[in-house]
Design a protein around this motif. Structure first.
Motif, PDB file in Angstrom:
ATOM      1  N   THR A 321     -16.469  35.089 -23.262  1.00 26.59           N
ATOM      2  CA  THR A 321     -15.827  35.141 -24.573  1.00 26.59           C
ATOM      3  C   THR A 321     -14.341  35.493 -24.525  1.00 26.59           C
ATOM      4  OG1 THR A 321     -17.944  35.695 -25.627  1.00 26.59           O
ATOM      5  CG2 THR A 321     -15.939  36.198 -26.863  1.00 26.59           C
ATOM      6  N   PRO A 322     -13.883  36.424 -23.657  1.00 26.91           N
ATOM      7  CA  PRO A 322     -12.450  36.742 -23.626  1.00 26.91           C
ATOM      8  C   PRO A 322     -11.553  35.534 -23.353  1.00 26.91           C
ATOM      9  CG  PRO A 322     -13.684  38.427 -22.470  1.00 26.91           C
ATOM     10  CD  PRO A 322     -14.653  37.327 -22.773  1.00 26.91           C
ATOM     11  N   TRP A 323     -12.070  34.502 -22.696  1.00 28.34           N
ATOM     12  CA  TRP A 323     -11.242  33.338 -22.391  1.00 28.34           C
ATOM     13  C   TRP A 323     -11.107  32.431 -23.597  1.00 28.34           C
ATOM     14  CZ3 TRP A 323      -8.229  34.107 -18.578  1.00 28.34           C
ATOM     15  CH2 TRP A 323      -8.611  35.030 -17.614  1.00 28.34           C
ATOM     16  N   ALA A 324     -12.144  32.341 -24.398  1.00 29.41           N
ATOM     17  CA  ALA A 324     -12.025  31.612 -25.662  1.00 29.41           C
ATOM     18  C   ALA A 324     -11.069  32.359 -26.599  1.00 29.41           C
ATOM     19  CB  ALA A 324     -13.401  31.456 -26.316  1.00 29.41           C
ATOM     20  N   ASP A 325     -11.148  33.686 -26.574  1.00 31.72           N
ATOM     21  CA  ASP A 325     -10.238  34.491 -27.394  1.00 31.72           C
ATOM     22  C   ASP A 325      -8.786  34.332 -26.937  1.00 31.72           C
ATOM     23  OD1 ASP A 325     -12.444  35.387 -28.772  1.00 31.72           O
ATOM     24  OD2 ASP A 325     -12.583  37.295 -27.689  1.00 31.72           O
ATOM     25  N   LEU A 326      -8.568  34.283 -25.617  1.00 35.63           N
ATOM     26  CA  LEU A 326      -7.208  34.127 -25.104  1.00 35.63           C
ATOM     27  C   LEU A 326      -6.655  32.749 -25.452  1.00 35.63           C
ATOM     28  CD1 LEU A 326      -4.836  35.270 -23.509  1.00 35.63           C
ATOM     29  CD2 LEU A 326      -5.896  34.378 -21.418  1.00 35.63           C
ATOM     30  N   ALA A 327      -7.510  31.734 -25.400  1.00 36.91           N
ATOM     31  CA  ALA A 327      -7.058  30.393 -25.793  1.00 36.91           C
ATOM     32  C   ALA A 327      -6.537  30.403 -27.223  1.00 36.91           C
ATOM     33  CB  ALA A 327      -8.209  29.394 -25.654  1.00 36.91           C
ATOM     34  N   LEU A 328      -7.241  31.095 -28.115  1.00 37.53           N
ATOM     35  CA  LEU A 328      -6.809  31.185 -29.506  1.00 37.53           C
ATOM     36  C   LEU A 328      -5.510  31.984 -29.618  1.00 37.53           C
ATOM     37  CD1 LEU A 328      -7.750  30.311 -32.326  1.00 37.53           C
ATOM     38  CD2 LEU A 328      -8.903  32.533 -32.536  1.00 37.53           C
ATOM     39  N   GLU A 329      -5.413  33.062 -28.868  1.00 35.46           N
ATOM     40  CA  GLU A 329      -4.216  33.909 -28.889  1.00 35.46           C
ATOM     41  C   GLU A 329      -2.981  33.122 -28.438  1.00 35.46           C
ATOM     42  OE1 GLU A 329      -2.405  37.426 -26.073  1.00 35.46           O
ATOM     43  OE2 GLU A 329      -4.558  37.493 -26.512  1.00 35.46           O
ATOM     44  N   LEU A 330      -3.157  32.235 -27.449  1.00 31.35           N
ATOM     45  CA  LEU A 330      -2.035  31.466 -26.906  1.00 31.35           C
ATOM     46  C   LEU A 330      -1.700  30.230 -27.733  1.00 31.35           C
ATOM     47  CD1 LEU A 330      -2.898  31.681 -23.091  1.00 31.35           C
ATOM     48  CD2 LEU A 330      -1.161  32.986 -24.345  1.00 31.35           C
ATOM     49  N   GLY A 331      -2.429  30.021 -28.807  1.00 27.92           N
ATOM     50  CA  GLY A 331      -2.139  28.884 -29.685  1.00 27.92           C
ATOM     51  C   GLY A 331      -2.899  27.627 -29.349  1.00 27.92           C
ATOM     52  N   PHE A 332      -3.915  27.717 -28.489  1.00 24.99           N
ATOM     53  CA  PHE A 332      -4.735  26.546 -28.135  1.00 24.99           C
ATOM     54  C   PHE A 332      -5.993  26.540 -29.006  1.00 24.99           C
ATOM     55  CE2 PHE A 332      -2.866  27.774 -23.837  1.00 24.99           C
ATOM     56  CZ  PHE A 332      -1.771  26.933 -23.973  1.00 24.99           C
ATOM     57  N   GLY A 333      -5.802  26.243 -30.293  1.00 21.97           N
ATOM     58  CA  GLY A 333      -6.919  26.306 -31.232  1.00 21.97           C
ATOM     59  C   GLY A 333      -8.046  25.341 -30.903  1.00 21.97           C
ATOM     60  N   GLU A 334      -7.700  24.090 -30.580  1.00 27.24           N
ATOM     61  CA  GLU A 334      -8.741  23.107 -30.242  1.00 27.24           C
ATOM     62  C   GLU A 334      -9.495  23.509 -28.985  1.00 27.24           C
ATOM     63  OE1 GLU A 334      -7.993  18.665 -31.284  1.00 27.24           O
ATOM     64  OE2 GLU A 334      -6.099  19.443 -30.489  1.00 27.24           O
ATOM     65  N   LEU A 335      -8.762  24.019 -28.008  1.00 25.62           N
ATOM     66  CA  LEU A 335      -9.404  24.456 -26.768  1.00 25.62           C
ATOM     67  C   LEU A 335     -10.350  25.616 -27.033  1.00 25.62           C
ATOM     68  CD1 LEU A 335      -9.754  24.395 -23.706  1.00 25.62           C
ATOM     69  CD2 LEU A 335      -7.676  25.788 -23.509  1.00 25.62           C
ATOM     70  N   ALA A 336      -9.914  26.578 -27.849  1.00 25.06           N
ATOM     71  CA  ALA A 336     -10.769  27.716 -28.184  1.00 25.06           C
ATOM     72  C   ALA A 336     -12.051  27.253 -28.859  1.00 25.06           C
ATOM     73  CB  ALA A 336     -10.009  28.681 -29.090  1.00 25.06           C
ATOM     74  N   ALA A 337     -11.924  26.305 -29.785  1.00 25.86           N
ATOM     75  CA  ALA A 337     -13.105  25.786 -30.484  1.00 25.86           C
ATOM     76  C   ALA A 337     -14.052  25.087 -29.521  1.00 25.86           C
ATOM     77  CB  ALA A 337     -12.666  24.837 -31.593  1.00 25.86           C
ATOM     78  N   ALA A 338     -13.485  24.342 -28.570  1.00 24.44           N
ATOM     79  CA  ALA A 338     -14.319  23.636 -27.595  1.00 24.44           C
ATOM     80  C   ALA A 338     -15.047  24.620 -26.690  1.00 24.44           C
ATOM     81  CB  ALA A 338     -13.459  22.686 -26.765  1.00 24.44           C
ATOM     82  N   LEU A 339     -14.369  25.685 -26.274  1.00 22.31           N
ATOM     83  CA  LEU A 339     -15.003  26.675 -25.407  1.00 22.31           C
ATOM     84  C   LEU A 339     -16.141  27.393 -26.132  1.00 22.31           C
ATOM     85  CD1 LEU A 339     -11.891  28.266 -23.626  1.00 22.31           C
ATOM     86  CD2 LEU A 339     -13.499  26.591 -22.709  1.00 22.31           C
ATOM     87  N   GLN A 340     -15.995  27.569 -27.422  1.00 22.71           N
ATOM     88  CA  GLN A 340     -17.031  28.270 -28.190  1.00 22.71           C
ATOM     89  C   GLN A 340     -18.310  27.456 -28.332  1.00 22.71           C
ATOM     90  OE1 GLN A 340     -14.820  29.157 -31.742  1.00 22.71           O
ATOM     91  NE2 GLN A 340     -13.768  30.917 -30.827  1.00 22.71           N
ATOM     92  N   THR A 341     -18.270  26.189 -27.968  1.00 16.34           N
ATOM     93  CA  THR A 341     -19.491  25.370 -28.021  1.00 16.34           C
ATOM     94  C   THR A 341     -20.336  25.505 -26.763  1.00 16.34           C
ATOM     95  OG1 THR A 341     -18.450  23.386 -27.052  1.00 16.34           O
ATOM     96  CG2 THR A 341     -18.312  23.656 -29.460  1.00 16.34           C
ATOM     97  N   CYS A 342     -19.875  26.303 -25.808  1.00 17.16           N
ATOM     98  CA  CYS A 342     -20.629  26.482 -24.564  1.00 17.16           C
ATOM     99  C   CYS A 342     -21.956  27.176 -24.835  1.00 17.16           C
ATOM    100  CB  CYS A 342     -19.801  27.302 -23.566  1.00 17.16           C
ATOM    101  SG  CYS A 342     -20.659  27.658 -22.022  1.00 17.16           S
ATOM    102  N   SER A 343     -23.043  26.592 -24.359  1.00 16.24           N
ATOM    103  CA  SER A 343     -24.383  27.169 -24.537  1.00 16.24           C
ATOM    104  C   SER A 343     -25.044  27.346 -23.177  1.00 16.24           C
ATOM    105  CB  SER A 343     -25.240  26.258 -25.430  1.00 16.24           C
ATOM    106  OG  SER A 343     -24.644  26.070 -26.683  1.00 16.24           O
ATOM    107  N   ALA A 344     -24.384  28.074 -22.314  1.00 16.64           N
ATOM    108  CA  ALA A 344     -24.838  28.181 -20.928  1.00 16.64           C
ATOM    109  C   ALA A 344     -26.236  28.760 -20.805  1.00 16.64           C
ATOM    110  CB  ALA A 344     -23.843  29.027 -20.136  1.00 16.64           C
ATOM    111  N   SER A 345     -26.582  29.733 -21.660  1.00 20.28           N
ATOM    112  CA  SER A 345     -27.918  30.331 -21.566  1.00 20.28           C
ATOM    113  C   SER A 345     -29.000  29.308 -21.882  1.00 20.28           C
ATOM    114  CB  SER A 345     -28.030  31.532 -22.505  1.00 20.28           C
ATOM    115  OG  SER A 345     -27.759  31.146 -23.848  1.00 20.28           O
TER     116      SER A 345
END
Length: 412
Positions: A321-345
């Motif tokens: 989760t911290p990497w999706a949060d960092l993507a949003l912090e750095l202004g990579f909104g689309e990237l953050a949204a894409a990372l949040q779709t990860c369903s690894a479990s």
């Protein structure tokens, strides 16, 4: 009598072999020389300090001079077998691999670990020196050279597994500077260094042994720049698992958050102009390049942490989760949204051995909101299937976004 533990026995045998290697021996040369005369008895020193003279680089220089129509790149491209430099924690040849990775001072014998190659399975990018706070953060008993050896072995096994031939991992061809550049011949050494970008292009994959100070070294940044130019994200792999824990996570986040070319250091300051000129000739601006580096680093680290996060909700929240949060912090909104779709479990459960839904296509499209708060334990997981699920998600949902940022950064 008390039983000797395996670590103690292993250490004793290693020391005994080192003693044997330091012994002066006389070896009779059997056979004859070119003139048919009996070969003379020669004395050979086999020791750490005085290695047997290696003539590979001299032969290579002759090839360069007499290369005819072959390009310099073709003549100098070499690779070492993974088994020569990589070993898992339990492998008996780990001490030799540890010695190889212990320092950057290459000997003639190190060049003899490599062989001529037309293509390379993986280019290895790394820092020779551990972070200055290594012992504080990792602990005094964690050896940097051992971790690197094991990381390269893991990478080689991942590539072999993807090719459905795990047993062949030791035969993979790797480009590693110490083994593939003739360290004892300055002219050939400089020629190889100038061809690094070409060698990366000739490699099927690039593996980065990513410490939290990797981005602080300008040579490493230059190799990363070459990687981003010539390789799709699915051909770029990070070895970070052994380095990442709760104490190093903030260091990694700060490393990416604060990355800039100006902050990167050179061992020789005279190299700075050369390397920055190479970056300037490829990217539209330093700002555009730094944006691409941050975006790809966040995405590739998130992919690595997805494998760990699939084991439990706690691990997902702590390391992914911290990497999706960092993507949003750095202004990579689309990237953050894409990372949040990860369903690894969910994908890990789908890869459970014997799971009736293991090959269900619906699971490939599951979103994070579809995953329960607890991850059901599984008896066994197919590593190939689990990797396949995560790689499919990354290649279809994340790589296209990185491709857009890449096009905006590169000079066309």
């Amino acid at each position: 009598p008390p039983r000797t533990s395996f670590p103690v026995l292993h250490d004793s045998l290693t020391r005994f072999m080192a003693l044997l290697r330091s012994t002066k021996v006389c070896l009779p040369q059997c056979g004859t020389d070119d003139n048919g005369k009996a070969a003379e008895l020669v004395t050979v020193y086999v020791s750490e300090e005085e290695p047997v003279i290696n003539r590979t680089s001299t032969t290579k220089l002759a090839e360069v001079v007499n290369r005819d129509a072959r390009s310099l790149e073709d003549v100098l491209l070499r690779a070492t077998r993974a088994k020569s430099v990589a070993a898992a924690w339990s492998d008996t040849h780990l001490p030799e691999c540890r010695k190889f990775w212990s320092n950057s001072q290459g000997r003639a014998a190190d060049y003899d670990l490599s062989e001529d190659a037309s293509d390379i399975d993986a280019f290895i990018s790394h820092c020779w020196s551990p972070p200055e706070n290594w012992m504080i953060v990792m602990g005094p008993d964690v050896n940097y050279a051992v971790v690197k050896s094991a990381a390269v072995a893991t990478m080689a096994k991942d590539i072999a597994l993807a090719r459905n031939d795990l047993q062949s991992w030791g035969q993979l061809l790797l480009w590693i500077d110490k083994a593939c550049i003739p360290q004892d011949h300055e002219t050939l050494k400089l020629a190889c260094i100038n061809l690094i970008e070409n060698f990366i292009r000739r490699s099927d994959n690039v593996c980065v042994i990513l410490t939290w100070t990797y981005m602080e070294r300008l040579w490493c940044v230059y190799e990363w720049a070459c990687m981003l130019k010539d390789k799709a994200p699915e051909r770029c792999f990070l070895q970070i698992e052994s380095f990442m824990h709760e104490r190093t996570l903030p260091l990694y986040l700060d490393c990416i958050r604060n990355f800039s070319i100006k902050r990167a250091e050179c061992f020789l300051e005279s190299d700075r102009e050369i390397l920055t000129n190479k970056i300037d000739s490829t990217y539209v601006s330093h700002e555009a390049f730094e944006t691409l580096v941050k975006a790809t680093a966040v995405a590739l680290i998130a992919r690595s942490m997805a494998f760990r996060g699939g084991r439990s909700r706690s691990l997902h929240n702590t390391f992914f989760t911290p990497w999706a949060d960092l993507a949003l912090e750095l202004g990579f909104g689309e990237l953050a949204a894409a990372l949040q779709t990860c369903s690894a479990s969910e994908w890990r459960r789908a890869a459970a051995v014997g799971s009736p839904s293991k090959h269900s296509g619906a699971l490939m499209n599951a979103t994070a909101s579809d995953v329960g708060q607890k991850v059901a334990p599984v008896q066994g997981v197919s590593a190939k299937d689990y990797h396949g699920h995560i790689n499919h998600w990354f290649n279809s949902s994340v790589s296209p976004l990185l491709g857009k940022i890449r096009l905006e950064a590169l000079i066309t």
